[in-house]
Design a protein around this motif. Structure first.
Motif, short mmCIF file in Angstrom:
data_model
loop_
_atom_site.label_atom_id
_atom_site.label_comp_id
_atom_site.label_asym_id
_atom_site.label_seq_id
_atom_site.Cartn_x
_atom_site.Cartn_y
_atom_site.Cartn_z
N TYR A 79 0.83 -1.22 0.00
CA TYR A 79 0.00 0.00 0.00
C TYR A 79 0.86 1.27 0.00
O TYR A 79 0.35 2.35 -0.33
N THR A 80 2.12 1.14 0.35
CA THR A 80 2.99 2.32 0.33
C THR A 80 3.13 2.89 -1.08
O THR A 80 3.50 4.06 -1.24
N SER A 81 2.85 2.07 -2.09
CA SER A 81 2.91 2.57 -3.47
C SER A 81 1.76 3.53 -3.75
O SER A 81 1.87 4.40 -4.61
N GLU A 82 0.64 3.35 -3.02
CA GLU A 82 -0.51 4.23 -3.21
C GLU A 82 -0.43 5.44 -2.29
O GLU A 82 -0.73 6.57 -2.70
N ASP A 83 -0.04 5.21 -1.05
CA ASP A 83 0.04 6.29 -0.08
C ASP A 83 1.15 5.95 0.92
O ASP A 83 0.91 5.20 1.87
N PRO A 84 2.35 6.48 0.72
CA PRO A 84 3.48 6.14 1.58
C PRO A 84 3.21 6.43 3.07
O PRO A 84 3.58 5.63 3.93
N GLU A 85 2.59 7.56 3.34
CA GLU A 85 2.35 7.93 4.74
C GLU A 85 1.39 6.96 5.41
O GLU A 85 1.64 6.46 6.51
N ALA A 86 0.26 6.70 4.74
CA ALA A 86 -0.72 5.77 5.30
C ALA A 86 -0.15 4.36 5.38
O ALA A 86 -0.35 3.65 6.37
N GLY A 87 0.57 3.96 4.33
CA GLY A 87 1.18 2.63 4.33
C GLY A 87 2.18 2.47 5.46
O GLY A 87 2.23 1.43 6.11
N GLY A 88 2.95 3.52 5.69
CA GLY A 88 3.92 3.47 6.78
C GLY A 88 3.25 3.34 8.13
O GLY A 88 3.73 2.62 9.02
#
Length: 226
Positions: free
Chosen positions: A128-137
């Protein structure tokens, strides 16, 4: 090819009359915390106890840890048509509130494998970090803090760190440090088990008697000198 009528459609459903499993995945997909709370409230942690003042039989620590509640059993065994658990779906759609609520449930397995790719929820969060790095992190931090193992590999022999977006080096660093910490804890646990096994083996073969004999031998000269 006709769709298997037994499969749970994770993208389309009618909430009215839906089963708890369908509602569970609907909540995880849409980040509907109220719906998830409603689903979780249908399960009790101790269905056998009818009187709150009735004394319970004492159980060993191991028995308490191994005991699976109806809620944890439901969450651990529920899968959608892709073989994902609720944790996988919450991570797939980038819903940290739902993920946090699920991780708070006692007895939840944090490293279940998806049926097809063999991904853990941590693998999915890394993707999911590919879609939203902050949320994925944030999803990754929640899972690791809950005990997810960053060393596990999927069917493609990939660890979660291998699936993190290349433009997020700080997340890769975090997972690398988490891997090192997990490895250190595993070595420490293995050393402790080996030590306990060695002590048990010595005791079984009379190690405690040898200690007693040494104590008696040490007291001998003192008695003679007196």
């Amino acid at each position: 090819m006709a769709k298997d009528p037994r499969a749970v459609d994770d993208d389309n459903h009618d909430e009215q009359g839906a089963s708890p499993k369908e509602l569970l995945f609907a909540a995880c997909r849409s980040n509907n915390t109220d719906l998830l709370s409603e689903v979780l409230s249908q399960f009790t942690k101790d269905p056998e106890s009818t009187d709150p003042e009735e004394p319970k039989e004492e159980e060993s620590k191991d028995e308490e840890e191994d005991e699976e509640t109806p809620l944890s059993k439901f969450l651990n065994e529920s899968r959608n048509s892709l073989g994902y658990t609720a944790l996988h779906v919450a991570a797939k759609y980038g819903n940290p509130e739902i993920l946090d609520m699920l991780l708070d449930q006692e007895g939840l397995e944090v490293d279940p494998l998806s049926h097809m790719e063999g991904d853990t929820p941590l693998h999915v969060a890394a993707q999911y970090t590919s879609e939203d790095p902050e949320a994925g992190g944030y999803l990754i931090h929640l899972l690791v803090d809950a005990g997810a193992d960053p060393r596990l590999k999927n069917n493609g022999q990939q660890k979660p760190i291998d699936l993190v977006d290349p433009t997020s080096p700080e997340i890769r660093t975090y997972l690398s440090e988490a891997e090192a910490e997990a490895e250190a804890e595993a070595r420490q646990e293995a050393a402790k088990k080996a030590f306990d096994a060695d002590i048990a083996r010595q005791t079984k073969h009379g190690g405690d008697i040898i200690v007693d004999d040494l104590d008696e031998a040490g007291s001998g000269p003192a008695s003679d000198s007196e």
